[in-house]
Structure formats: C-alpha cells, structure tokens
Motif scaffolding. Structure first.
Motif, PDB file in Angstrom:
ATOM      1  N   SER A  62      41.285  32.392  42.259  1.00  0.00           N
ATOM      2  CA  SER A  62      41.411  33.259  41.090  1.00  0.00           C
ATOM      3  C   SER A  62      40.850  34.651  41.332  1.00  0.00           C
ATOM      4  O   SER A  62      41.199  35.598  40.619  1.00  0.00           O
ATOM      5  N   GLU A  63      40.002  34.801  42.345  1.00  0.00           N
ATOM      6  CA  GLU A  63      39.473  36.129  42.686  1.00  0.00           C
ATOM      7  C   GLU A  63      40.611  37.103  42.980  1.00  0.00           C
ATOM      8  O   GLU A  63      40.494  38.308  42.737  1.00  0.00           O
ATOM      9  N   PHE A  64      41.730  36.583  43.485  1.00  0.00           N
ATOM     10  CA  PHE A  64      42.848  37.444  43.851  1.00  0.00           C
ATOM     11  C   PHE A  64      44.088  37.168  42.995  1.00  0.00           C
ATOM     12  O   PHE A  64      45.208  37.472  43.392  1.00  0.00           O
ATOM     13  N   GLN A 105      42.399  42.771  53.444  1.00  0.00           N
ATOM     14  CA  GLN A 105      43.829  42.487  53.313  1.00  0.00           C
ATOM     15  C   GLN A 105      44.119  41.691  52.045  1.00  0.00           C
ATOM     16  O   GLN A 105      45.077  41.977  51.323  1.00  0.00           O
ATOM     17  N   GLN A 106      43.301  40.701  51.784  1.00  0.00           N
ATOM     18  CA  GLN A 106      43.518  39.863  50.602  1.00  0.00           C
ATOM     19  C   GLN A 106      43.388  40.680  49.327  1.00  0.00           C
ATOM     20  O   GLN A 106      44.207  40.547  48.406  1.00  0.00           O
ATOM     21  N   ALA A 107      42.366  41.545  49.258  1.00  0.00           N
ATOM     22  CA  ALA A 107      42.163  42.357  48.065  1.00  0.00           C
ATOM     23  C   ALA A 107      43.314  43.331  47.856  1.00  0.00           C
ATOM     24  O   ALA A 107      43.700  43.627  46.717  1.00  0.00           O
ATOM     25  N   GLU A 108      43.895  43.824  48.942  1.00  0.00           N
ATOM     26  CA  GLU A 108      44.973  44.806  48.838  1.00  0.00           C
ATOM     27  C   GLU A 108      46.298  44.176  48.434  1.00  0.00           C
ATOM     28  O   GLU A 108      47.043  44.754  47.632  1.00  0.00           O
ATOM     29  N   HIS A 109      46.599  42.992  48.960  1.00  0.00           N
ATOM     30  CA  HIS A 109      47.944  42.450  48.809  1.00  0.00           C
ATOM     31  C   HIS A 109      48.055  41.226  47.899  1.00  0.00           C
ATOM     32  O   HIS A 109      49.084  41.046  47.226  1.00  0.00           O
ATOM     33  N   LEU A 110      47.051  40.350  47.885  1.00  0.00           N
ATOM     34  CA  LEU A 110      47.216  39.073  47.195  1.00  0.00           C
ATOM     35  C   LEU A 110      47.417  39.182  45.682  1.00  0.00           C
ATOM     36  O   LEU A 110      48.220  38.417  45.125  1.00  0.00           O
TER      37      LEU A 110
END
Length: 402
Positions: free
Chosen positions: A66-68, A114-119
């Motif tokens: 859920s963070e992303f 990467q996860q913060a930018e795209h997910l």
C-alpha cells in the motif's frame, strides 16, 4: 426453460476486509462486466474502461504494498478476486493477472527510488501493463531469447529527454504479448550478456517509447477481446534508471514472476470452469426430456458431480499454493501443480458443459462454447502444461541426466 440463477461460491476469506472486497468485485461483475461479456467478446472489443474502473476501485494492485498504491492483500485473497473476474469474462480476469505479472519485477526487485517513481501509477493510476518474455523462436525455452539490449554510454535518452550517460538500446521481437500494442508499460526481458539464462536483464519500457511498435493482433480461437500481438523493438532507447535488478538477474526475476503468474492462471481457469458448471446446471434443471428434467438422469447427474468435484479440487490446490506463498515458503512446485491441474480441469469441465447442453452447447446462443474455446489457451500460457510436468518432475526427482 426456467431461469436458475447461479449460487455465489462460498469462499473462506481471512478478514472482513477481504469479504467486503469480494462483494465489491461481485457487484462490478454483475453491473459492468457480465451483461456485455458475450457481445464484446464476439465483437473483439477490449474493455479498457473496465480496467480503468478496476484501477479506480483499487483492484489492479491487490497483492502489492500500500506504500506504493497497492492493496496489501495476500495472494489467497487476490486469486479469489481473479476467479470472480474470470468467471464473468476471461479477458478481464486474465488481463488483471497479466498486469500483476508486469508489476512483479519492479515491486520485487526495483530500488526504492524506482518503486516510488513508477509503482503508484502502475498499481492505482490507471496504467495497464504487459509482460514481454516469449519470442517467435523461444517460447518454452525462454533462456534462449534473442532480443538484445546494448549499452550506449554517450547517447541522449529520447525517452527522458535528458543526458543519461548510460542508456540501453533494445532491438528484437517479442511474441504472444497479451495487451501488446495497447499497454502503457512493458516489463521486457532482453539479452545483455552471453548465451543462456545468466545473460538476461529486465527493463521497464514505456508503451510510447520511440522505436516500439506492435504487429496486428493474432486471430485467436478464443479471448478475441484480449489483444495478443508481436512487439518490435527497433533501437528502443531506455535509460539505465529503467533497468530492474542487476545485469544478468533478469531470468531469475522472470522465473519468480512466472511462479506467481501460474497461480493467476490457475485461478482464472477455475473461474471459467465454475461459469461453465453454472450454465450446465441451469440448463440441466430447466430442460425436460421424457417428461422430466434431464438433471434427473443418472448419467448426467454423475457428469455434473464430476465437474463440481474437479472445480473444488482445483480451487483447494491453488489456494494451498497461495497460502505457502503468503507464508514466505517455497511454492514453485505447488504453483506448477495448480496451473497444470486447474487448466486441465477447466478444459474437461467446459467440454462436458457443451455435452450437457447438446446441440445448443455447440451454438453461440449459449456461452459454454466460448468457455470451451477460452479454456484451451489456459493450458498453453505461462508455460505449457507439458512444461509444468517437467517442473514438477524436477522438484521430485532432480534435474534430468544427459
């Protein structure tokens, strides 16, 4: 013939939140998916609007953090949602499974940056993904793929418009890509090193990247509403920031994704089988011959009993594998078993459903002929069932000797 409404599957769900989630899915199915499924499949219409609705409802990122933007749901719950969707329309259920598969690499192996930018956009922002592993000359033998990604340290990244100092240029062709040509992003496996599994790396490629094009969709016997197409990479440039995991780690990432993806296919197969059984029961209890419902005849009653038993066994098998995954335990063998058993069961159940309906079952006036055509592809995708038997045997007896 009198209508016999199918009874909802009685599900064992771990939380009240999960029960509310399944209730939401059933409401969407009844209002938005099922009423138009047959018409849209016949017309070859891809329901992008349904995927937008599912994204807005938080249903495209259920097994992710859920963070992303994910739903923090265990696979035990996520797979039962897939089953509900696939029972209404396989194009939707399988589409959600493929989207989840496309998110797996970044969610499991990407950096926090990467996860913060795209997910967030991938999981809940309306984007739709696709997974690019197979090629025209490498299907089951995925480690022999030929699509290449070559470093170009001095180039300008046209995908980002900025000096990258470390771009990759991808060239080659991918085949049998679900959502090919319509996806917003592609998880692409390409060769960056020598031959074999150790020379493969994963990349996240935008759907509108320059040099990326799709062939005309394949003309399939089933799932006509779900586009399946070859993708051509003609010098597609992506920045190194879109490389997922380490160089040479791509094949391990792909296998990890496929273990989870096989459970998705298993759940979809049981959804199709359940829909076929529901249709067969409705017909058998309403159709009269020799002065009584055909469901009174023992031969047909036994056929229905066998269909129901295969469905229950398949559901128990995929849920057992999902619970292993949720517990952080190895589940590769069980995933292969679930994919093998559930898809074979779906083929048998849908074929029997056509037989129950007799001549009517062979017409497009009833959905069981569509279910039968759709079930066939499930024995092929995410590794053919012959490959699943090889995977299971290796777990049991070790690698083959040469």
């Amino acid at each position: 013939m009198p209508d016999r409404a199918p009874q909802p599957v009685e599900r064992q769900l771990p939380t009240e939140e999960a029960r509310d989630l399944v209730a939401l899915v059933r409401d969407i199915v009844q209002r938005e998916i099922a009423p138009r499924a047959a018409e849209q499949e016949d017309a070859g219409h891809f329901p992008r609007e349904i995927f937008t609705l599912l994204s807005e409802s938080g249903l495209l990122g259920l097994p992710y953090d859920s963070e992303f933007g994910g739903g923090d749901q265990p696979y035990e719950v996520y797979l039962q949602v897939l089953e509900e969707l696939a029972s209404a329309r396989l194009t939707v259920g399988l589409g959600v499974s493929v989207h989840s598969l496309a998110c797996h690499a970044l969610a499991g192996y990407g950096t926090k940056e990467q996860q913060a930018e795209h997910l967030p956009a991938m999981l809940g922002g309306g984007l739709l993904g696709a997974y690019c592993l197979s090629e025209p000359s490498s299907g089951s033998d995925a480690a022999s793929l030929r699509t290449k990604a070559v470093r170009d340290d001095g180039g300008t990244s046209r995908s980002s418009g900025a000096e990258s100092g470390g771009d990759w240029v991808i060239t080659g062709t991918k085949a049998w890509i679900t959502h090919g040509g319509i996806a917003d992003f592609y998880t692409v496996l390409a060769r960056t090193g020598g031959e074999g599994a150790r020379g493969i790396t994963a990349f996240l490629v935008p759907g509108d990247a320059e040099g990326l094009s799709a062939a005309a969709p394949e003309k399939k016997m089933g799932m006509k509403g779900s586009p399946t197409a070859q993708l051509h990479f003609d010098g597609v440039r992506v920045p190194d920031a879109r490389r997922i995991g380490e160089e040479g780690q791509g094949f391990a990432i792909a296998l990890s994704a496929l273990d989870s993806g096989r459970l998705g296919i298993a759940a979809c197969a049981i959804g199709v089988a359940q829909a076929a059984l529901d249709e067969a029961l409705a017909y058998a209890t309403g159709r009269e011959q020799f002065g009584r419902p055909i469901a009174d005849f023992q031969g047909l009653r036994f056929m229905l009993a066998d269909m129901a038993t295969q469905i229950e066994a398949g559901r128990a098998l995929y849920l057992a594998a999902a619970r292993l995954r949720d517990a952080g335990r190895p589940f590769s063998r069980q995933a292969a078993m679930a994919k093998l058993f559930c898809t074979d069961a779906a083929m048998k159940v849908t074929t029997d459903a056509v037989q129950v309906l007799g001549g009517y079952g062979y017409t497009a006036d009833f959905p069981v002929e569509r279910f039968m055509r759709e079930a066939k592809v499930l024995q092929i995708v995410e590794g053919t069932n012959q490959i699943q038997r090889m995977v299971i045997a290796r777990h049991l007896a070790g690698p083959e000797t040469r």
